[in-house]
Write a protein that holds these residues in place. Structure first.
Motif, PDB file in Angstrom:
ATOM      1  N   MET A   1       0.818  -1.193   0.000  1.00  0.00           N
ATOM      2  CA  MET A   1       0.000   0.000   0.000  1.00  0.00           C
ATOM      3  C   MET A   1       0.863   1.259   0.000  1.00  0.00           C
ATOM      4  SD  MET A   1      -3.072   0.921  -0.158  1.00  0.00           S
ATOM      5  CE  MET A   1      -4.596   1.125   0.643  1.00  0.00           C
ATOM      6  N   GLU A   2       1.965   1.217   0.723  1.00  0.00           N
ATOM      7  CA  GLU A   2       2.848   2.382   0.781  1.00  0.00           C
ATOM      8  C   GLU A   2       3.375   2.738  -0.608  1.00  0.00           C
ATOM      9  OE1 GLU A   2       7.087   3.557   2.762  1.00  0.00           O
ATOM     10  OE2 GLU A   2       5.700   2.388   3.973  1.00  0.00           O
ATOM     11  N   GLN A   3       3.666   1.741  -1.414  1.00  0.00           N
ATOM     12  CA  GLN A   3       4.162   1.980  -2.774  1.00  0.00           C
ATOM     13  C   GLN A   3       3.121   2.714  -3.607  1.00  0.00           C
ATOM     14  OE1 GLN A   3       7.165   1.632  -4.001  1.00  0.00           O
ATOM     15  NE2 GLN A   3       6.547   2.310  -6.024  1.00  0.00           N
ATOM     16  N   ILE A   4       1.868   2.364  -3.433  1.00  0.00           N
ATOM     17  CA  ILE A   4       0.798   3.030  -4.183  1.00  0.00           C
ATOM     18  C   ILE A   4       0.755   4.512  -3.844  1.00  0.00           C
ATOM     19  CG2 ILE A   4      -1.715   3.203  -4.444  1.00  0.00           C
ATOM     20  CD1 ILE A   4      -1.767   0.132  -4.080  1.00  0.00           C
ATOM     21  N   TRP A   5       0.873   4.849  -2.542  1.00  0.00           N
ATOM     22  CA  TRP A   5       0.860   6.256  -2.139  1.00  0.00           C
ATOM     23  C   TRP A   5       2.054   6.998  -2.727  1.00  0.00           C
ATOM     24  CZ3 TRP A   5      -3.394   8.325  -0.837  1.00  0.00           C
ATOM     25  CH2 TRP A   5      -4.353   7.603  -0.157  1.00  0.00           C
ATOM     26  N   LYS A   6       3.199   6.350  -2.784  1.00  0.00           N
ATOM     27  CA  LYS A   6       4.373   6.981  -3.378  1.00  0.00           C
ATOM     28  C   LYS A   6       4.135   7.257  -4.858  1.00  0.00           C
ATOM     29  CE  LYS A   6       7.842   5.070  -0.270  1.00  0.00           C
ATOM     30  NZ  LYS A   6       8.984   4.177  -0.146  1.00  0.00           N
ATOM     31  N   GLU A   7       3.537   6.280  -5.555  1.00  0.00           N
ATOM     32  CA  GLU A   7       3.251   6.451  -6.977  1.00  0.00           C
ATOM     33  C   GLU A   7       2.232   7.566  -7.196  1.00  0.00           C
ATOM     34  OE1 GLU A   7       2.160   2.809  -8.904  1.00  0.00           O
ATOM     35  OE2 GLU A   7       3.909   1.773  -8.110  1.00  0.00           O
ATOM     36  N   MET A   8       1.212   7.632  -6.350  1.00  0.00           N
ATOM     37  CA  MET A   8       0.213   8.686  -6.486  1.00  0.00           C
ATOM     38  C   MET A   8       0.834  10.060  -6.242  1.00  0.00           C
ATOM     39  SD  MET A   8      -3.173   6.967  -4.760  1.00  0.00           S
ATOM     40  CE  MET A   8      -4.124   8.470  -4.897  1.00  0.00           C
ATOM     41  N   PHE A   9       1.720  10.151  -5.246  1.00  0.00           N
ATOM     42  CA  PHE A   9       2.395  11.407  -4.957  1.00  0.00           C
ATOM     43  C   PHE A   9       3.252  11.836  -6.135  1.00  0.00           C
ATOM     44  CE2 PHE A   9       6.061  13.728  -3.242  1.00  0.00           C
ATOM     45  CZ  PHE A   9       5.400  14.823  -2.705  1.00  0.00           C
ATOM     46  N   GLN A  10       4.016  10.904  -6.685  1.00  0.00           N
ATOM     47  CA  GLN A  10       4.867  11.215  -7.826  1.00  0.00           C
ATOM     48  C   GLN A  10       4.031  11.615  -9.036  1.00  0.00           C
ATOM     49  OE1 GLN A  10       8.139  11.592  -7.872  1.00  0.00           O
ATOM     50  NE2 GLN A  10       8.187  11.110  -5.708  1.00  0.00           N
ATOM     51  N   ALA A  11       2.896  10.937  -9.230  1.00  0.00           N
ATOM     52  CA  ALA A  11       2.015  11.270 -10.351  1.00  0.00           C
ATOM     53  C   ALA A  11       1.437  12.668 -10.186  1.00  0.00           C
ATOM     54  CB  ALA A  11       0.900  10.245 -10.465  1.00  0.00           C
ATOM     55  N   ALA A  12       1.043  13.017  -8.963  1.00  0.00           N
ATOM     56  CA  ALA A  12       0.501  14.352  -8.707  1.00  0.00           C
ATOM     57  C   ALA A  12       1.557  15.422  -8.956  1.00  0.00           C
ATOM     58  CB  ALA A  12      -0.027  14.437  -7.284  1.00  0.00           C
ATOM     59  N   LYS A  13       2.780  15.153  -8.549  1.00  0.00           N
ATOM     60  CA  LYS A  13       3.867  16.105  -8.790  1.00  0.00           C
ATOM     61  C   LYS A  13       4.090  16.284 -10.286  1.00  0.00           C
ATOM     62  CE  LYS A  13       7.684  15.834  -6.553  1.00  0.00           C
ATOM     63  NZ  LYS A  13       8.872  15.354  -5.837  1.00  0.00           N
ATOM     64  N   ALA A  14       4.014  15.190 -11.028  1.00  0.00           N
ATOM     65  CA  ALA A  14       4.223  15.257 -12.473  1.00  0.00           C
ATOM     66  C   ALA A  14       3.129  16.085 -13.141  1.00  0.00           C
ATOM     67  CB  ALA A  14       4.258  13.850 -13.070  1.00  0.00           C
ATOM     68  N   VAL A  15       1.896  15.912 -12.694  1.00  0.00           N
ATOM     69  CA  VAL A  15       0.788  16.679 -13.255  1.00  0.00           C
ATOM     70  C   VAL A  15       0.985  18.160 -12.959  1.00  0.00           C
ATOM     71  CG1 VAL A  15      -1.692  17.121 -13.074  1.00  0.00           C
ATOM     72  CG2 VAL A  15      -0.854  14.781 -13.234  1.00  0.00           C
TER      73      VAL A  15
END
Length: 51
Positions: A1-15
């Motif tokens: 689950m922690e990996q998913i939050w990291k991916e979502m954070f990185q995706a939000a930063k990219a957007v």
């Protein structure tokens, strides 16, 4: 689950930086209903979107 939050954070930063979501965005899970624990992926929610 922690990996998913990291991916979502990185995706939000990219957007925020004007870039597209990563190619693996379809695998990010979203909790739709807490009581029934219904989980769907962004790929299921956005099958034809260009993100």
């Amino acid at each position: 689950m922690e990996q998913i939050w990291k991916e979502m954070f990185q995706a939000a930063k990219a957007v925020q930086n004007g870039r597209q979501m990563p190619n693996s965005y379809q695998e990010i899970e979203v909790l739709m209903d807490f009581e029934t624990e219904e989980i769907v992926t962004l790929g299921e929610l956005t099958p034809k979107w260009w993100i």
